[in-house]
Design a protein around this motif. Sequence first.
Motif, PDB file in Angstrom:
ATOM      1  N   PRO A 129       0.787  -1.224   0.000  1.00  0.00           N
ATOM      2  CA  PRO A 129       0.000   0.000   0.000  1.00  0.00           C
ATOM      3  C   PRO A 129       0.823   1.281   0.000  1.00  0.00           C
ATOM      4  O   PRO A 129       0.341   2.316  -0.426  1.00  0.00           O
ATOM      5  N   TYR A 130       2.072   1.236   0.485  1.00  0.00           N
ATOM      6  CA  TYR A 130       2.900   2.437   0.530  1.00  0.00           C
ATOM      7  C   TYR A 130       4.338   2.083   0.142  1.00  0.00           C
ATOM      8  O   TYR A 130       4.837   1.017   0.492  1.00  0.00           O
ATOM      9  N   LEU A 131       4.986   3.021  -0.529  1.00  0.00           N
ATOM     10  CA  LEU A 131       6.413   2.896  -0.797  1.00  0.00           C
ATOM     11  C   LEU A 131       7.069   4.241  -0.529  1.00  0.00           C
ATOM     12  O   LEU A 131       6.548   5.280  -0.936  1.00  0.00           O
ATOM     13  N   SER A 132       8.190   4.226   0.182  1.00  0.00           N
ATOM     14  CA  SER A 132       8.963   5.429   0.435  1.00  0.00           C
ATOM     15  C   SER A 132      10.405   5.176   0.032  1.00  0.00           C
ATOM     16  O   SER A 132      10.878   4.037   0.088  1.00  0.00           O
ATOM     17  N   LEU A 133      11.094   6.229  -0.371  1.00  0.00           N
ATOM     18  CA  LEU A 133      12.498   6.116  -0.762  1.00  0.00           C
ATOM     19  C   LEU A 133      13.353   6.968   0.166  1.00  0.00           C
ATOM     20  O   LEU A 133      12.976   8.089   0.517  1.00  0.00           O
ATOM     21  N   ALA A 134      14.501   6.416   0.552  1.00  0.00           N
ATOM     22  CA  ALA A 134      15.429   7.138   1.420  1.00  0.00           C
ATOM     23  C   ALA A 134      16.841   6.995   0.879  1.00  0.00           C
ATOM     24  O   ALA A 134      17.172   5.991   0.240  1.00  0.00           O
ATOM     25  N   VAL A 135      17.676   8.000   1.148  1.00  0.00           N
ATOM     26  CA  VAL A 135      19.101   7.882   0.818  1.00  0.00           C
ATOM     27  C   VAL A 135      19.659   6.698   1.589  1.00  0.00           C
ATOM     28  O   VAL A 135      19.403   6.544   2.788  1.00  0.00           O
ATOM     29  N   SER A 136      20.406   5.834   0.919  1.00  0.00           N
ATOM     30  CA  SER A 136      20.869   4.592   1.529  1.00  0.00           C
ATOM     31  C   SER A 136      21.853   4.855   2.669  1.00  0.00           C
ATOM     32  O   SER A 136      22.501   5.907   2.737  1.00  0.00           O
ATOM     33  N   THR A 137      21.972   3.862   3.548  1.00  0.00           N
ATOM     34  CA  THR A 137      22.860   3.965   4.701  1.00  0.00           C
ATOM     35  C   THR A 137      24.295   4.202   4.248  1.00  0.00           C
ATOM     36  O   THR A 137      25.007   5.057   4.790  1.00  0.00           O
ATOM     37  N   ARG A 138      24.731   3.455   3.246  1.00  0.00           N
ATOM     38  CA  ARG A 138      26.109   3.584   2.773  1.00  0.00           C
ATOM     39  C   ARG A 138      26.352   4.971   2.167  1.00  0.00           C
ATOM     40  O   ARG A 138      27.380   5.598   2.461  1.00  0.00           O
TER      41      ARG A 138
END
Length: 201
Positions: free
Chosen positions: A185-194
């Motif tokens: 139902p939801y998708l979010s994008l984040a800058v990766s940990t690395r």
Amino acid sequence: MKRLLLPLMFVACYLSIVWAGIHILSQAAVNPLPRGAVHEIRIKTPDGAGIGSGVMIAPHVMLTAAHVANAGSLSVDKKPAYIIRIDKRIDIALLHVATLCPCVRVARKSPRRDEKVVVVGYPLGVGQVLTSGQFELSQDNKLILTAPAAPGNSGGGVFVMRRGEWLLSGILVDIANIPHKGLIPYLSLAVSTRAMDCFVN
């Protein structure tokens, strides 16, 4: 039968996300999330105003999304904020702010597939909001999550629990609150940990 199968799969997926949220919040009751480290960023532009989020990682140092930092004149806690460093390619920025602490530590390892995550930010100007979900996969320096988010969440923190401590595992940069193949139902994008760790260090 096929008409019933897809709605049932959607409901099952949604319930699993709700259950993940309950599990995470039970952990937070014992080890509280560092919500005080996440702040609202006020943005002034010639055409009006906007809102973003940011996370304190050291005294006077805040991480946020590059598109938030580059959007106009910034203020945090009613005091000016200034760009220290910015990378528009991966959409991340460091700000100098008047705020001291609390601060959070940046994780050194990316979340594992299906690991539970919590997103903290300031969506839609309604105040600080906590949502939860899980890490799905990593692609092009981005973490793909099932945690709900909305405009204003950009620059907010993605947190994971490691050895009894909540660590910053990503900076939210984009949202896609629509069904994905009828299952998520939801998708979010984040800058990766690395990418975040490389940028900071």
